[in-house]
Design an enzyme around this catalytic site. Structure first.
Site, PDB file in Angstrom:
ATOM      1  N   PRO A 131       6.893   5.554  -1.818  1.00  0.00           N
ATOM      2  CA  PRO A 131       7.689   6.591  -1.019  1.00  0.00           C
ATOM      3  C   PRO A 131       7.296   7.756  -0.803  1.00  0.00           C
ATOM      4  O   PRO A 131       7.506   8.391  -0.051  1.00  0.00           O
ATOM      5  CB  PRO A 131       8.601   6.629  -2.551  1.00  0.00           C
ATOM      6  CG  PRO A 131       8.671   5.307  -3.172  1.00  0.00           C
ATOM      7  CD  PRO A 131       7.247   4.685  -3.087  1.00  0.00           C
ATOM      8  N   GLU A 148       0.995   0.603  10.297  1.00  0.00           N
ATOM      9  CA  GLU A 148      -0.359   0.643  10.001  1.00  0.00           C
ATOM     10  C   GLU A 148      -1.053   1.498  10.625  1.00  0.00           C
ATOM     11  O   GLU A 148      -2.204   1.685  11.329  1.00  0.00           O
ATOM     12  CB  GLU A 148      -0.593  -0.769  11.489  1.00  0.00           C
ATOM     13  CG  GLU A 148      -0.010  -1.988  10.936  1.00  0.00           C
ATOM     14  CD  GLU A 148      -1.098  -3.103  10.145  1.00  0.00           C
ATOM     15  OE1 GLU A 148      -2.019  -2.663   9.591  1.00  0.00           O
ATOM     16  OE2 GLU A 148      -0.575  -4.093   9.766  1.00  0.00           O
ATOM     17  N   LEU A 185       0.809  -1.258   0.013  1.00  0.00           N
ATOM     18  CA  LEU A 185      -0.086   0.024  -0.110  1.00  0.00           C
ATOM     19  C   LEU A 185       0.693   1.404   0.009  1.00  0.00           C
ATOM     20  O   LEU A 185       0.621   2.316  -0.832  1.00  0.00           O
ATOM     21  CB  LEU A 185      -1.044  -0.109   1.272  1.00  0.00           C
ATOM     22  CG  LEU A 185      -2.002   1.128   1.348  1.00  0.00           C
ATOM     23  CD1 LEU A 185      -2.982   1.155   0.378  1.00  0.00           C
ATOM     24  CD2 LEU A 185      -2.424   1.171   2.865  1.00  0.00           C
TER      25      LEU A 185
END
Ligand code: TGC
Ligand code: FAD
Length: 407
Positions: free
Chosen positions: A155, A385, A152
């Protein structure tokens, strides 16, 4: 009179041994079924046997023990909540949480391997995939024959995944995928990647990309001071031809990867408390044994304060996890409720690791004790997360109805 607790029960104290082995100050065990306790003890035994004796060496050498993938498959650590017909465990969310807690008691990087595979690879294939995709991928991922990763983050798009630039074009008989993902757990060794990319109309979809597809590479990220026994890397797509059969058909939009994150963040809320328990247990033991000024350091008020606060935070987090798990089981847990637990529990685990390190004095910085390893690992867990502050903003949005993410 019949309902009055006996004096013996009322004043029953937990023994030192109880608190050493697994702090359960508010008897959360009473809320668990026999099956939950059995699952927990079998994973705990596995971690004691297969992870704890080697983890310091792996972490110091920055070594990902690839053989753990098969072993996790054998003990049912991959996809515990996925139905049995697809190779999963068919278990409830309390069981899933306990599995994550016990693995992370060993090491957060090991828990990462398991939670990415279960919540971020198997979950989207199960939830958003078709029957052909489920039967092709899920049993192999569940058994550990294949390792998966979840792409997901990019950079230039971490907290703001909706801004992603990775994209695919419909070429008639296949899709052409271009772009790059960064900070991807498991990627250097992964056989399959669930990748989130935009179509020509800027709609986000999940694609299953397999190792060996031309133009697909997974360079490793070196030099991490955190999660050193977990392997992290990039995903690079240079005109990768992805078969049309590899698009996840049953959900599109940013909501699809965010649903996967709900499941993984829930597992982290339990996992972080496993790491905290390991730190607390080590500190409790060390405080009883280490003598300064002619007394065990555990007899000093300032050390007792640290231990009492650790136990308090662990106890609060255990109750939070159990209640959240029951809401997950009922399908009622919301994203902000999950954010609250992930944010709180990782932060308290990080603070407990730091305080436990202090109780160990100089010895706390060595690999003889798990403190610095847990502390450094948790510096990633507090960021991935969704960062600590992003979860605060998710809560702020829920409280006020006003999103403060910017944009
Ligand atoms: P926003 O406008 O809030 O939402 C976009 C669309 O998604 C819908 N949605 C959800 N749908 C289902 N389930 C959920 N939980 C959902 N949350 C949101 C929402 O309704 C909306 O739908 P629609 O139809 O209106 O388009 O999105 P936003 O762009 O404002 O972003 C919100 C924000 C910042 C909270 C979100 O993007 C976010 O959570 N950012 C943090 C990124 C993150 O957590 N990345 C994690 C990458 S994976 C990883 O770190 C793995 S580490 C693994 C390990 O090793 O253990
Ligand atoms: P940024 O988004 O650049 O944030 C930098 C700082 O700015 C943070 O403090 C953040 O809280 C703050 N910030 C950003 N936006 C706001 C705002 N609106 N308001 C206030 N503060 C803000 N990703 C995957 O997709 N798959 C994986 O498997 C995966 N594994 C990972 C493993 C490791 C070891 C690490 C470190 C990361 C991993 N990630 C993975 C990526 C992880 O999810 C991101 O690092 C995380 O979402 C934060 O993104 P970023 O690093 O780009 O930080």
């Amino acid at each position: 009179m019949a309902n009055t607790p006996s004096r013996e029960n009322k004043y029953r104290k937990q023994t030192k041994q109880d608190l050493f082995e697994h702090p359960d100050f508010y008897c959360v065990d009473d809320l668990l079924t026999d099956e939950h306790k059995l699952i927990r003890s079998s994973i705990r035994e596995f971690v004691k046997r297969e992870i704890s004796p080697y983890i310091e060496e792996w972490a110091q050498a920055s070594h990902f023990p690839y053989e753990i993938v098969r072993k996790f498959g054998e003990i049912g650590a991959f996809g515990p909540t996925i139905p049995i017909e697809y190779g999963g465990g068919g278990l409830d969310y309390i069981s899933y949480g306990l599995i994550m807690q016990e693995i992370e008691r060993g090491d957060s990087g090991m828990r990462s391997t398991a939670s990415v595979q279960g919540s971020l690879v198997m979950y989207p294939i199960y939830k958003f995939g078709n029957e052909e995709q489920r039967t092709k991928y899920l049993p192999r991922l569940a058994s550990g024959e294949w390792l998966g990763c979840f792409g997901l983050t990019e950079p230039d798009h971490g907290s703001n995944p909706g801004g992603m630039v990775t994209n695919f074009r419909d070429m008639g008989d296949h899709y052409l995928l271009n772009g790059a993902k960064m900070w991807i757990s498991n990627s250097p060794k992964a056989d399959v990647a669930v990748v989130w990319a935009k179509d020509e109309s800027q709609r986000i979809h999940g694609l299953i990309v397999e190792r060996g597809m031309e133009g697909f590479s997974t360079p490793e990220t070196h030099g991490k001071w955190s999660l050193r026994a977990s392997t992290t890397g990039e995903l690079v797509f240079d005109n990768v031809k992805v078969p049309k059969a590899n698009l996840l058909p049953n959900k599109s939009g940013l909501g699809a990867p965010l649903m996967c994150l709900d499941s993984a963040r829930y597992g982290i809320a339990w996992g972080a408390i496993g790491a905290a328990m390991d730190c607390y247990e080590s500190a409790r033991r060390y405080a009883a044994e280490r003598v300064q000024f002619g007394k065990p350091i555990g007899s000093f008020q300032l050390v007792q304060k640290k231990l009492a606060e650790m136990l308090t935070e662990i106890t609060k987090a255990q109750l939070l996890n159990w209640r959240l798990g029951m809401m997950m089981n009922a399908g009622k847990a919301t994203t902000p409720q999950i954010s609250l637990a992930k944010r709180n529990n990782v932060q308290v685990a990080l603070e407990i690791a730091r305080e436990a390190r202090q109780i160990h004095g100089g010895m706390g910085i060595t690999g003889e004790y798990p403190l610095m390893r847990h502390m450094m690992n948790l510096e990633s867990v507090v960021t991935y997360e969704g960062t600590h502050d992003i979860h605060l903003l998710i809560l702020g949005n829920n409280i006020t109805g006003i999103p403060a993410f910017g944009g």
